[in-house]
Design a protein around this motif. Structure first.
Motif, short mmCIF file in Angstrom:
data_model
loop_
_atom_site.label_atom_id
_atom_site.label_comp_id
_atom_site.label_asym_id
_atom_site.label_seq_id
_atom_site.Cartn_x
_atom_site.Cartn_y
_atom_site.Cartn_z
N GLY A 133 90.53 -72.33 -38.63
CA GLY A 133 89.23 -72.16 -39.26
C GLY A 133 89.16 -72.78 -40.65
N PHE A 134 90.26 -72.67 -41.39
CA PHE A 134 90.29 -73.28 -42.73
C PHE A 134 90.21 -74.80 -42.62
N THR A 135 90.92 -75.36 -41.64
CA THR A 135 90.90 -76.82 -41.46
C THR A 135 89.54 -77.29 -40.97
N ALA A 136 88.87 -76.47 -40.15
CA ALA A 136 87.56 -76.85 -39.60
C ALA A 136 86.55 -77.15 -40.71
N ALA A 137 86.67 -76.47 -41.83
CA ALA A 137 85.71 -76.68 -42.92
C ALA A 137 85.72 -78.12 -43.41
N PHE A 138 86.90 -78.75 -43.41
CA PHE A 138 87.04 -80.08 -44.01
C PHE A 138 86.67 -81.20 -43.03
N VAL A 148 89.15 -89.06 -41.09
CA VAL A 148 90.36 -89.39 -40.34
C VAL A 148 91.52 -88.48 -40.72
N LEU A 149 91.68 -88.20 -42.01
CA LEU A 149 92.81 -87.40 -42.47
C LEU A 149 92.80 -86.01 -41.84
N LEU A 293 87.48 -86.52 -52.28
CA LEU A 293 88.51 -85.93 -53.14
C LEU A 293 88.98 -84.59 -52.59
N LEU A 294 88.03 -83.80 -52.09
CA LEU A 294 88.37 -82.49 -51.55
C LEU A 294 89.26 -82.64 -50.31
N VAL A 295 88.90 -83.56 -49.43
CA VAL A 295 89.70 -83.80 -48.23
C VAL A 295 91.09 -84.31 -48.62
N ALA A 297 92.72 -83.71 -51.41
CA ALA A 297 93.48 -82.60 -51.98
C ALA A 297 93.97 -81.66 -50.89
N PHE A 298 93.11 -81.39 -49.92
CA PHE A 298 93.51 -80.51 -48.82
C PHE A 298 94.65 -81.15 -48.01
N THR A 299 94.57 -82.44 -47.77
CA THR A 299 95.63 -83.13 -47.04
C THR A 299 96.96 -83.03 -47.79
N ALA A 300 96.90 -83.22 -49.10
CA ALA A 300 98.11 -83.11 -49.91
C ALA A 300 98.69 -81.69 -49.84
N LEU A 301 97.81 -80.69 -49.85
CA LEU A 301 98.25 -79.30 -49.77
C LEU A 301 98.97 -79.04 -48.44
N VAL A 302 98.36 -79.51 -47.35
CA VAL A 302 98.96 -79.29 -46.04
C VAL A 302 100.31 -79.99 -45.94
N LEU A 303 100.39 -81.20 -46.44
CA LEU A 303 101.67 -81.93 -46.40
C LEU A 303 102.74 -81.19 -47.20
#
Length: 485
Positions: A133-138, A148-149, A293-295, A297-303
């Motif tokens: 659900g958290f990922t769905a937001a982005f 794509v990310l 930018l938000l996407v 940052a989220f990608t960096a957090l997940v990595l």
């Protein structure tokens, strides 16, 4: 940045987000319907008692600021209404920033419930729903093309679900390597469904073929998700078919449907157009800078958070269904690393006799989902989650699983607590509470075709031993609702 957008995944995003919203809706309704008896102010494992010994950092939740059953109901209701709105398409009817906030609201509300749910919410699919659900937001909404990310992050999540489950099996019970686990699994799984009897009686060579196919889908196919199309779509559809097979064969709450949602996010419209008359990809405007930018940052957090789960996949001591952080983001998944060969069930009974003896007539409580009366055909409840029934399965495996809550459960039966009885299918004492309640352990086996035709019984059961000797309300009065603890 043209590479940032993947308009050909518009259909995959739509199906994924709608399915995820629908599962959130079921989860919030599940919470609203069951919480009072389980974790309410007078529940078996009360939230206020849990909060008194656990700080916010240990279990982030809105309920640390205040808890009441009324507030819990409001939380679940707001969550259900928001889920229903997203399921109906509200995410595409509001600005991009508002759609992100709606998904964030669902995550915050359900995280608040899971983190105070204790044993009743200690299931891998709770974490999976929060991470999904958290990922769905982005993924955004119809204002922008799917990023794509985020699509790659969803494949990484699906990879962990499937490959993690495959590894835990291969490393675990030897019957998975010998291809014999399904000789037992359909009979001994936590909550059989209406077709489980039929699956159990399939020929053994077909059971072996099922296990072999499962290994291929969970250990090989997940890598294909990262290949170019149409290979990724084929892999996603293979996973979907496997999950539908599991839906038919048992009751695993929303685990299978959420995995299907993740798989369908990897399906692109270009591939589907080869077999379906789909419209052209929508023409999207460019993504706002703040969204990119938000996407990013989220990608960096997940990595950054992926180190633990990735290392877990490579270690011999692989953890199953483990959250590396209290926010339930980027978790480790897996299921059925070991398979029970024998099915035991706890049968709960009561009597009106205050001093029972060997001549006493005991009357059985009926549960909604777990096996009980042998002539009752197993029912389909998933994706709805019957939490008490699932915990009763664990209790039959070992009394230690039931130690925190079982005595409190019995205390509620001895006073005919309406919230607890609402979790059951049948109360044999509708007029006044029983004088005594006991629990016995039984061995359960599926009948064969001859027995089913002759007796109409789906199960045969044999008493094994006492699970809980007869108790009266005097024995457990301190655990009954309304008693100060």
């Amino acid at each position: 940045m043209e590479w940032f957008a993947a308009p050909e995944y518009w259909l995959g995003r739509e199906v994924f987000q709608r399915l995820t919203a629908g599962i959130y809706l079921i989860a919030f309704l599940d919470a609203a319907n069951q919480f009072r008896a389980l974790i309410g102010e007078h529940g078996m494992l009360p939230v206020p008692r849990f909060l008194a010994r656990t700080g916010f950092r240990g279990s982030p939740s809105l309920f640390h600021w205040h808890y009441s059953d009324r507030l819990f109901t409001a939380t679940a209701t707001v969550g259900a209404l928001t889920s229903a709105a997203l399921l109906a398409g509200a995410g595409n009817a509001v600005p991009l920033w508002a759609a992100l906030l709606l998904w964030a609201l669902l995550w915050v509300l359900y995280l608040s419930i899971v983190n105070v749910g204790q044993t009743w919410y200690a299931f891998g699919w709770e974490s999976l729903l929060l991470e999904t659900g958290f990922t769905a937001a982005f993924l955004g909404n119809d204002d922008v093309a799917p990023p794509v990310l985020v699509l790659w992050l969803l494949r990484w999540l699906l990879f962990r679900v499937e490959f993690g489950a495959g590894l835990i099996k291969w490393r675990g019970d030897a019957c998975w390597r010998k291809l014999t686990c399904l000789y037992y699994h359909h009979e001994t799984q936590p909550m059989p469904g209406p077709f489980s009897w039929f699956f159990h009686h399939l020929p053994k060579p077909l059971h072996r073929a099922e296990v072999a196919a499962n290994h291929v889908v969970q250990l090989v196919v997940p890598f294909v998700l990262f290949l170019p199309q149409p290979a990724a779509t084929v892999a996603a559809l293979l996973i979907t078919v496997t999950q539908l097979w599991l839906v038919l064969s048992g009751n695993f709450a929303w685990l299978n449907w959420l995995t299907i949602a993740l798989a369908l996010s990897a399906v692109d419209a270009d591939t589907l157009r080869r077999v379906l008359p789909l419209p052209a990809d929508p023409a999207y405007a460019g993504q706002p800078g703040w969204f990119q930018l938000l996407v990013g940052a989220f990608t960096a957090l997940v990595l950054a958070l992926s180190y633990g789960p990735a290392r877990n996949l490579l270690t011999r001591g692989q953890l199953m269904n483990f959250s590396f952080n209290r926010l339930h983001l980027v978790n480790a998944y897996g299921a059925f690393g070991s398979i029970n060969r024998v099915r035991y069930e706890v049968v709960v009974e009561g009597t009106t006799e205050p001093l029972p003896d060997r001549h006493t007539t005991w009357r059985e409580y009926g549960f909604k989902g777990k096996p009980g009366e042998p002539h009752r055909m197993p029912r389909q409840f998933a994706p709805y989650h019957l939490r008490l029934d699932w915990l009763m399965w664990f209790a039959a495996i070992s009394p230690s699983y039931a130690r925190p809550w079982f005595a409190a459960f019995v205390a509620r039966l001895l006073v005919n607590d309406p919230d607890t009885l609402a979790l059951l299918r049948h109360n044999p004492f509708p007029d006044r509470p029983p004088a005594c309640v006991r629990a016995t352990l039984h061995r359960y086996r599926f009948t064969d075709l001859h027995q089913l035709r002759a007796t109409g019984a789906w199960w045969e059961r044999t008493p094994v031993r006492d699970f809980l000797p007869p108790v009266t309300i005097e024995d457990v009065a301190h655990l009954a609702p309304g008693h100060r603890r």
